[in-house]
Design an enzyme around this catalytic site. Structure first.
Site, PDB file in Angstrom:
ATOM      1  N   GLU A   1       9.917   7.798 -16.999  1.00 28.26           N
ATOM      2  CA  GLU A   1       8.578   8.284 -17.329  1.00 28.26           C
ATOM      3  C   GLU A   1       8.186   7.852 -18.741  1.00 28.26           C
ATOM      4  OE1 GLU A   1       8.662  12.502 -16.533  1.00 28.26           O
ATOM      5  OE2 GLU A   1       9.410  12.127 -14.518  1.00 28.26           O
TER       6      GLU A   1
ATOM      7  N   LYS B   1      16.384  21.262 -11.382  1.00 28.88           N
ATOM      8  CA  LYS B   1      15.663  20.026 -11.672  1.00 28.88           C
ATOM      9  C   LYS B   1      16.511  18.973 -12.374  1.00 28.88           C
ATOM     10  CE  LYS B   1      11.946  18.943 -11.117  1.00 28.88           C
ATOM     11  NZ  LYS B   1      10.657  19.251 -11.719  1.00 28.88           N
TER      12      LYS B   1
ATOM     13  N   SER C   1      15.120  20.865 -16.516  1.00 29.65           N
ATOM     14  CA  SER C   1      13.987  21.744 -16.773  1.00 29.65           C
ATOM     15  C   SER C   1      14.491  23.019 -17.441  1.00 29.65           C
ATOM     16  CB  SER C   1      13.295  22.091 -15.454  1.00 29.65           C
ATOM     17  OG  SER C   1      12.563  23.292 -15.582  1.00 29.65           O
TER      18      SER C   1
ATOM     19  N   HIS D   1       0.828  -1.224   0.000  1.00 27.65           N
ATOM     20  CA  HIS D   1       0.000   0.000   0.000  1.00 27.65           C
ATOM     21  C   HIS D   1       0.858   1.267   0.000  1.00 27.65           C
ATOM     22  CE1 HIS D   1      -3.332  -2.705   1.355  1.00 27.65           C
ATOM     23  NE2 HIS D   1      -2.344  -3.266   2.044  1.00 27.65           N
TER      24      HIS D   1
END
Ligand code: ARG
Length: 459
Positions: free
Chosen positions: A291, A284, A278, A157
């Site tokens: 992804e 970043k 970024s 979980h």
């Protein structure tokens, strides 16, 4: 004037937009090599029936080789009227060797031809992908071997559950990918069946020897029913199902690592090679590789879904809808190839931050071990679970860590606790108790690695 394979009964030219809709040459030209290979085998099988002479067969085979040379040195010129790869190759063959080219298609249809090309191409693609997947599994295994001593939180979980070995987590994906590889070998069996010799739908009327064709083209067996052969696409669907399952597993793996690489977790740092920055925020570093692995899985499901929808309502046998099959497998192959490659590379090159892994472990993750302590003193597990739960509640009430409870705190809850309970607070010791095969102890993890290696060597 344009030559059309089916021009005999037609007046005039097709509409331009219709032509663009109908043409598949811009993508099925990928099949040029397997198309020529199938045609050469077919010419030989025609010669075996006596329908063409040995000399004619030689002209056809040499002519097809010449067409192949043009494709490989990039001089093949696609002309308007070349609907698909089959049409283009035959048109060029006729230009090169003349009227005898017209004998090649005797008893053959583009319906059995296109499936033959597709199966030949897909068989190669499957072999490439199984090699890539094997390499990827080896990268995973290497990493699992290297980091055997790192212990970090295991989750259910997405809540801290019990300490586990980092290698145990890697191996959890190794076994999913191993099953994917097994599945891919299964798919290959059903792709490796000869379609050629089924004609448009009814079969071959000239006694072409299909066993000979299968041998020439390296197919394991010959298809059993001509209608099924030209009208079904389950081998293609099964490949797309395989691609969906494999990308699902890699997507889930990627998701774990996306979480683990966030600052809040900091368990891993991705190599710069597989990250991007970024354009606005200078600090970043994003896990774009992961992804994209996750995102591409969505595209692959799309390919499976669209192909399933295309096939589901078709009357038997061949319908032009089926032409759409090629783009699905070409795209799925490209995606799978890069996604599998990148996955192995990402895991191979990332850094595991052992300190953060250790810091993320907390005493409450050993609450189960408290219960097991009592179990080993003879307390029934259900009761022991209840007692350990009371210890957790007491620690919360006293606003201390579970490991900061005193012996008298423990004994106030159950007299079976003695001073050895204070030795429970050791993560390594906790992990090491899971010695049954499949567990997270060092011995078990090493056995898992050994077994996968053995399987890879035997396969
Ligand atoms: N390009 C077609 C395909 O890929 C070949 C088969 C065409 N057959 C036909 N009868 N129109 O499906």
């Amino acid at each position: 004037e344009e030559h059309r394979l089916w021009g005999g009964r037609f007046d005039g030219e097709p509409d331009e937009i219709m032509r663009a809709l109908n043409d598949s040459i811009h993508y099925d030209k990928t099949l040029w090599k397997v198309d020529l290979k199938g045609s050469k085998a077919y010419a030989k099988s025609l010669a075996k029936t006596g329908l063409i002479t040995e000399n004619e067969c030689e002209l056809l085979v040499n002519g097809l080789d010449k067409v192949g040379e043009e494709w490989s040195n990039n001089t093949f010129e696609i002309k308007s009227g070349d609907e698909d790869i089959h049409t283009a190759n035959e048109r060029r063959l006729k230009e090169l060797i003349g009227a005898v080219a017209g004998k090649l298609h005797t008893g053959r249809s583009r319906n059995d031809q296109t499936m033959t090309d597709t199966c030949l191409w897909l068989r190669d693609a499957i072999d490439t992908l199984s090699q890539e997947l094997t390499t990827c599994i080896k990268f995973f295994l290497k990493r699992a071997e290297k980091d055997k001593n790192i212990i970090f939180p295991g989750y259910t979980h997405l809540q801290r559950a019990q300490p586990i070995r980092w290698s145990h987590w890697i191996l959890c994906y190794v076994f999913q990918l191993k099953r994917d590889l097994e599945r891919l070998f299964e798919v290959r069996k059903r792709v490796n069946v000869l379609p050629l010799g089924c004609g448009a739908l009814a079969g071959n009327p000239f006694g072409v020897d299909r066993a000979f064709l299968a041998k020439e083209l390296g197919f394991e067996t010959v298809s059993d029913n001509s209608l099924d052969t030209v009208g079904s696409r389950d081998a293609i669907l099964e490949f797309l199902q395989w691609a969906s399952m494999t990308s699902l597993h890699l997507s889930r793996w990627a998701e774990d690592l996306i979480i683990y690489s966030s600052k809040e977790f900091s368990f891993v740092t991705l190599s710069d090679t597989y990250s991007t920055g970024s354009s606005l925020m200078p600090q970043k570093k994003n896990a774009d590789s992961l992804e994209l692995i996750r995102g591409k899985a969505g595209r692959v499901y799309g390919l499976l879904t669209s192909m399933s929808c295309i096939v589901k309502g078709l009357p038997m046998t061949y319908n032009k809808d089926l032409q759409e099959d090629k783009q699905s497998i070409f795209e799925a192959f490209g995606i799978m190839q890069s996604v599998i490659k990148i996955s192995g590379a990402v895991l191979h090159t990332l850094t595991v931050n052992e300190d953060s892994c250790t810091k993320a472990l907390s005493a409450d993750m050993l609450a189960t071990d408290l219960a097991y302590f009592l179990v080993r003193k003879g307390v029934p597990f259900r009761e022991a679970h209840e007692m350990a739960g009371k210890c957790v509640a007491l620690a919360e009430k006293k606003k201390v860590l579970l490991s900061e409870l005193t012996l008298s705190d423990f004994q106030g809850i159950n007299q079976n606790f003695d001073e050895t309970v204070l030795k429970v607070w050791n993560y390594e010791q906790s992990v090491e108790q899971y010695t049954s095969y499949g567990g997270t102890s060092l011995k078990s993890v090493e056995e898992q690695i050994k077994n996968v290696k053995q399987w890879l060597a035997d396969k």
